[in-house]
Design an enzyme around this catalytic site. Structure first.
Site, PDB file in Angstrom:
ATOM      1  CG  HIS A   1      -9.474   5.613   1.827  1.00  0.00           C
ATOM      2  ND1 HIS A   1      -8.973   6.818   2.276  1.00  0.00           N
ATOM      3  CD2 HIS A   1     -10.299   5.163   2.815  1.00  0.00           C
ATOM      4  CE1 HIS A   1      -9.475   7.077   3.475  1.00  0.00           C
ATOM      5  NE2 HIS A   1     -10.279   6.094   3.816  1.00  0.00           N
ATOM      6  CE1 TYR A   2     -12.258   2.051   4.547  1.00  0.00           C
ATOM      7  CE2 TYR A   2     -12.797   2.676   2.303  1.00  0.00           C
ATOM      8  CZ  TYR A   2     -13.030   2.769   3.665  1.00  0.00           C
ATOM      9  OH  TYR A   2     -14.023   3.602   4.135  1.00  0.00           O
ATOM     10  CG  HIS A   3      -3.405  -1.106  -0.413  1.00  0.00           C
ATOM     11  ND1 HIS A   3      -3.253  -2.380  -0.914  1.00  0.00           N
ATOM     12  CD2 HIS A   3      -2.150  -0.678  -0.117  1.00  0.00           C
ATOM     13  CE1 HIS A   3      -1.967  -2.702  -0.916  1.00  0.00           C
ATOM     14  NE2 HIS A   3      -1.275  -1.676  -0.434  1.00  0.00           N
TER      15      HIS A   3
ATOM     16  CE1 TYR B   1     -17.075   5.665   1.446  1.00  0.00           C
ATOM     17  CE2 TYR B   1     -16.969   4.926   3.718  1.00  0.00           C
ATOM     18  CZ  TYR B   1     -16.332   5.288   2.550  1.00  0.00           C
ATOM     19  OH  TYR B   1     -14.965   5.277   2.490  1.00  0.00           O
TER      20      TYR B   1
END
Length: 666
Positions: free
Chosen positions: A300-302, A457
């Site tokens: 996702h953060y990639h 989170y």
């Protein structure tokens, strides 16, 4: 007399509230602007004459007439609004604010807005309130309908936020909630309202909101000065308190480029832009490994990082400073896209490793189309952008990214593929979970081993308990000691052989003190997998091999340690584990999450062995993807090397009586 006194009090209160929300002329704005900037001649002259009210009017006229500055995020000639955005805009009129998509229906923040209201102690809910996600939909609703109520309410909320959320001195570590939880008042509030990531969010989004509301009569000269002074405060704040690393730093830098480009009239605009560009050029080499993987090891953060780097280029193209980004910057983005495409499944979805959320084909087609414009010569990206109508697939099938520790076994690029994605990389950062050795397995249109995901989170109480449950090593497809989280996550690739009838991955992680985990994966005849796990070292305790089962009916047997899915024809699997004498099997309820605060129940399985000596504990698991559960093959497996061998391995597997010797030497 009493009634008269009551009336006076109410009148005074009304005046006070009205003044609190009133727009004030902020004369300090003129000291923040470069009044020698082309087009500001009249503003400068009026200001020098002491006519600041008239100067503010001239400044508003300048911005309304300005045509050389825009952003790629919005097309003012073609403003449209969707059903969901219209709902956000209308609810916002009643102070029901869309703070977070994971908390729906949205919460109401009161007639007199309470920006500190925190109905669920999830940090993300409080942080994201200050991203003002409903402001842009309000702007779109105003442009589409022409109804002034949206502009009136937006200006009121904007001023109200400024008044009630002062920027006070906060220790940098407090913004990430790693410091004193006993903070009170404005300091406690500022750690949420003025966290650099949220500030950068507002910096970027307010460029669109500025354009959408600019023609409104409610956008007065006084409001303009309030807006510009507040915007300047945002940029200066980030400049002095950038996040230390990771995707937050990238977001902040990219948005500082936006700020400097969109408001070139500010004296420091060029410095803001340069600051962002310098960080982007530096961090693309820090945060991206040479194989194209982003160092948080989270799909996702990639994906987010790719789009941040691309956004910086898009704004550079719009304003003519592309030459400030070297060719190496573009080459790295291209490698990142190829990496992401490889670890994704044939339906364009992604493994939900770490804190990843599940993407969808519609979203990813849009991404690939944008990327294909940037890299028109890349045939792989073009193939994905056109859903296979143009371009070409790579000549390879299986692919390893050794530095990042992502490995893909596949026998086809089509939806009928058998594809396993293994995650076994170096130590990563906050979004990465302690899950070295885990995998997801796709077969013929279905993900048979989805990751547990993340669900939430961080926060207090129940929220943190939920976070910690999904992060556990024991809810991934890997091995633990006493069901505890891994002490070390620093996998080393011992062997990667991606071609031939038997493809092999051997990866090793130090895992625990005096106990390392070697996982060997064999992809045999492009059809089934053999996973050998060896726990080696002097450490004693309970060794637990975990598998997270797919949702649905699964037949299982403790006698022969088998699990066979009973799904409709098309995509099923049989798993059988062969371990030491005395191995037990345990089934537990588990969860799978593919989006924030969305999850479903499923079964978790562990195969458990008591380790009471220095001898290695060794397992062989055979996983056979099958179209029909009735066709589940008969399996057997055994070790040919009787004890752990540091330099090699040999096992024998039979599938429906067909013998297969699997081995390697290091």
């Amino acid at each position: 007399m009493n009634k008269t006194f009551k009336y006076i009090v109410l009148l005074a209160l009304a005046c006070f509230v009205g003044k609190a929300n009133a727009q004030e002329l902020k004369t300090e704005v003129f000291s923040l602007l470069n009044l020698d900037y082309p087009g500001l001649e009249k503003v400068k002259a009026l200001h020098q004459e002491g006519k600041d009210a008239d100067a503010a009017k001239a400044l508003l006229d300048y911005y309304r007439a300005r045509t050389n500055v825009k952003t790629p995020d919005i097309n003012l000639k073609k403003v449209t609004i969707g059903k969901d955005e219209q709902k956000m805009a209308d609810e916002a009129l009643q102070h029901t604010f869309f703070a977070h998509k994971g908390y729906q229906p949205s919460f109401n923040y009161g007639e007199d807005i309470d920006w500190r209201y925190w109905p669920v102690k999830d940090n993300e809910l409080r942080w994201q309130l200050h991203r003002h996600k409903w402001f842009t939909p309000m702007g779109k609703a105003y442009r589409v309908s022409g109804d002034e109520k949206y502009a009136v309410e937006w200006t009121k909320q904007y001023i109200d936020w400024i008044k009630k959320n002062p920027l006070v001195k906060v220790d940098k570590k407090e913004y990430e909630m790693t410091g004193d939880n006993q903070l009170k008042g404005d300091v406690e509030n500022a750690r949420f309202a003025w966290r650099p990531l949220e500030v950068s969010n507002r910096l970027q989004d307010q460029t669109s909101q500025f354009q959408l509301f600019l023609p409104s009569p409610s956008f007065t000269p006084e409001f303009l000065t309030e807006f510009l002074v507040n915007y300047h405060k945002h940029a200066i704040h980030i400049l002095g308190i950038y996040s230390a690393q990771g995707n937050h730093l990238l977001f902040e830098a990219q948005r500082m480029i936006y700020a400097g480009a969109f408001f070139p009239e500010f004296k420091e605009a060029a410095a803001w832009r340069k600051s962002g560009i310098d960080i982007m050029n530096r961090e693309i080499n820090v945060q991206v490994y040479n194989d194209g993987g982003q160092f948080e090891l989270d799909p996702h953060y990639h994906l987010a990082a790719i789009n941040i780097f691309c956004k910086a280029l898009n704004i550079a193209d719009l304003y003519g400073f592309r030459n400030e980004f070297p060719q190496e910057y573009l080459d790295t983005i291209e490698k990142m896209i190829v990496f992401y495409a490889n670890v994704s499944f044939p339906d364009y979805t992604n493994p939900c490793f770490s804190d990843a959320k599940l993407t969808n084909k519609k979203e990813m087609l849009k991404n690939y189309r944008n990327w294909s414009k940037m890299f028109p010569k890349n045939q792989f990206i073009k193939y994905l952008a056109t859903d296979g109508k143009e371009g070409a697939l790579p000549e390879y099938l299986s692919k390893g990214f050794l530095k990042s520790g992502f490995f893909v076994f596949r026998n086809s690029w089509g939806t009928d593929a058998t594809q396993m994605v293994v995650k076994a990389g170096p130590k990563a950062f906050w979004h990465c979970q302690p899950d070295n050795g885990t995998f997801e397995l796709w077969f013929n249109g279905k993900n048979l081993f989805p990751d547990s995901g993340s669900y939430v989170y961080a926060g207090e109480g129940e929220v943190m308990e939920q976070r910690n449950w999904h992060r556990q090593t024991c809810v991934h497809n890997t091995v633990t000691l006493n069901n505890k989280n891994l002490d070390q996550t620093e996998s080393v690739t011992k062997l990667w052989q991606p071609e031939g009838n038997v493809q092999i991955l051997v990866t090793e992680n130090p895992s625990y003190k005096n106990l390392k985990h070697r996982r060997s994966v064999f992809f045999v005849d492009n059809s089934y997998f053999v996973i050998v796990d060896e726990m080696v070292g002097s450490q004693k305790g309970s060794i637990n091999l975990h598998y997270q089962m797919p949702k649905g009916e699964i037949a299982n047997s403790r006698e022969d340690m088998t699990f066979v899915t009973q799904f409709e024809e098309g995509s099923n699997m049989k798993l059988q584990c062969f371990g030491p004498e005395g191995m037990t099997m345990k089934k537990e309820p588990g969860w799978c999450s593919t989006a924030y605060r969305k999850r479903y129940k499923r079964m978790n399985v562990s195969f458990n062995v008591k380790k009471d000596s220095e001898d290695a504990v060794r397992y062989i698991t055979v996983i056979c993807p099958i179209k029909n559960s009735a066709d589940a093959p008969k399996l057997s497996a055994k070790f040919k090397n009787k004890t752990f061998n540091e330099n090699g391995l040999e096992v024998e597997v039979k599938v429906n009586g067909k013998k297969q010797s699997l081995n390697y030497k290091l």
